[in-house]
Design an enzyme around this catalytic site. Structure first.
Site, PDB file in Angstrom:
ATOM      1  N   SER A  48       1.043  -1.574  -0.044  1.00  0.00           N
ATOM      2  CA  SER A  48      -0.213  -0.062  -0.106  1.00  0.00           C
ATOM      3  C   SER A  48       0.586   0.940  -0.260  1.00  0.00           C
ATOM      4  O   SER A  48       0.381   2.126  -0.218  1.00  0.00           O
ATOM      5  CB  SER A  48      -1.176  -0.088   0.961  1.00  0.00           C
ATOM      6  OG  SER A  48      -0.139   0.089   2.439  1.00  0.00           O
TER       7      SER A  48
ATOM      8  N   HIS B 253       0.955   4.526   6.803  1.00  0.00           N
ATOM      9  CA  HIS B 253       0.469   5.347   5.622  1.00  0.00           C
ATOM     10  C   HIS B 253       1.037   6.379   6.098  1.00  0.00           C
ATOM     11  O   HIS B 253       1.812   6.976   6.995  1.00  0.00           O
ATOM     12  CB  HIS B 253      -1.097   5.173   5.771  1.00  0.00           C
ATOM     13  CG  HIS B 253      -1.512   3.691   5.010  1.00  0.00           C
ATOM     14  ND1 HIS B 253      -2.887   3.358   5.366  1.00  0.00           N
ATOM     15  CD2 HIS B 253      -0.821   3.001   4.755  1.00  0.00           C
ATOM     16  CE1 HIS B 253      -3.078   2.497   4.370  1.00  0.00           C
ATOM     17  NE2 HIS B 253      -2.066   1.939   4.442  1.00  0.00           N
TER      18      HIS B 253
ATOM     19  N   ASP C 148      -7.467   6.710   4.285  1.00  0.00           N
ATOM     20  CA  ASP C 148      -8.454   5.284   5.204  1.00  0.00           C
ATOM     21  C   ASP C 148      -8.943   5.649   6.083  1.00  0.00           C
ATOM     22  O   ASP C 148      -9.283   4.704   7.150  1.00  0.00           O
ATOM     23  CB  ASP C 148      -6.961   5.055   6.437  1.00  0.00           C
ATOM     24  CG  ASP C 148      -5.898   4.771   5.610  1.00  0.00           C
ATOM     25  OD1 ASP C 148      -5.757   4.425   4.583  1.00  0.00           O
ATOM     26  OD2 ASP C 148      -4.658   4.894   6.521  1.00  0.00           O
TER      27      ASP C 148
END
EC number: 3.4.21.89
Length: 181
Positions: A57, A97, A123
């Site tokens: 990701s 992230h 998210d």
């Protein structure tokens, strides 16, 4: 079977004093590793100073298997663009992230939104129901450096538990049976 018999044969040939010495040597290695880990926790301010990237990701910034070094000093403000590792309620595995938005309230409370570089959407779908922002308490650490692909060993051991146990058994046997010269 032949290697296992050699292992037990070596154990039988050791006298008790040698065996105790090897067991203590093994215990010293394990306790030293734990002390180093606890020392890193104190120095970095992060409950987990080293993490492995488990998904794609964050590509191209980080790839699956990259080993990240984290710090988490509470005096440091979180900034947009910074890569954070955070834990969500109900999930065991932390997520790596990038912070894409910061929301500061007048009382000094800071909330922020994250997104994986390789993901299409933010998210919010990962957060618990009704939660739109993360808070500083959710952060495990912030990425300060990395080693590419070094964490693949961890991923392989998690994907193939038999390999993990075999590797641990071989390492333990080596430490117990290695004789000092």
């Amino acid at each position: 079977p032949g290697a296992a018999m050699d292992l037990f044969g070596d154990l039988r040939r050791m006298n008790k004093r040698q065996l105790y010495y090897q067991v203590l040597n093994f215990a010293m290695i394990v306790s030293s590793a734990l002390m180093i880990w606890k020392g890193l926790i104190v120095i970095t301010g992060s409950e987990s100073p080293i993490v492995v990237v488990l998904s794609g990701s964050m590509e191209p910034a980080f790839h699956r298997g990259d080993l990240l070094f984290l710090t988490n000093f509470h005096d440091d403000p979180i900034r947009a663009g910074e890569i954070v590792v955070f834990k969500l309620e109900g999930r065991d595995i932390p997520i790596v992230h990038r912070v894409i938005k910061i929301h500061e309230k007048e009382n000094g409370n800071v909330k922020f939104l994250t997104k994986g570089d390789n993901n299409e959407v933010d998210d919010r779908g990962l957060y618990k129901e009704g939660q739109n922002w993360l808070e500083k308490k959710d952060v495990v650490g912030r990425a300060r450096g990395f080693l590419p692909y070094v964490g693949m060993v961890t991923i392989i051991m998690n994907d193939y538990p038999k390999f993990k146990y075999a590797l641990l058994a071989v390492m333990g046997a080596y430490v117990l049976l290695k004789r000092e010269s």
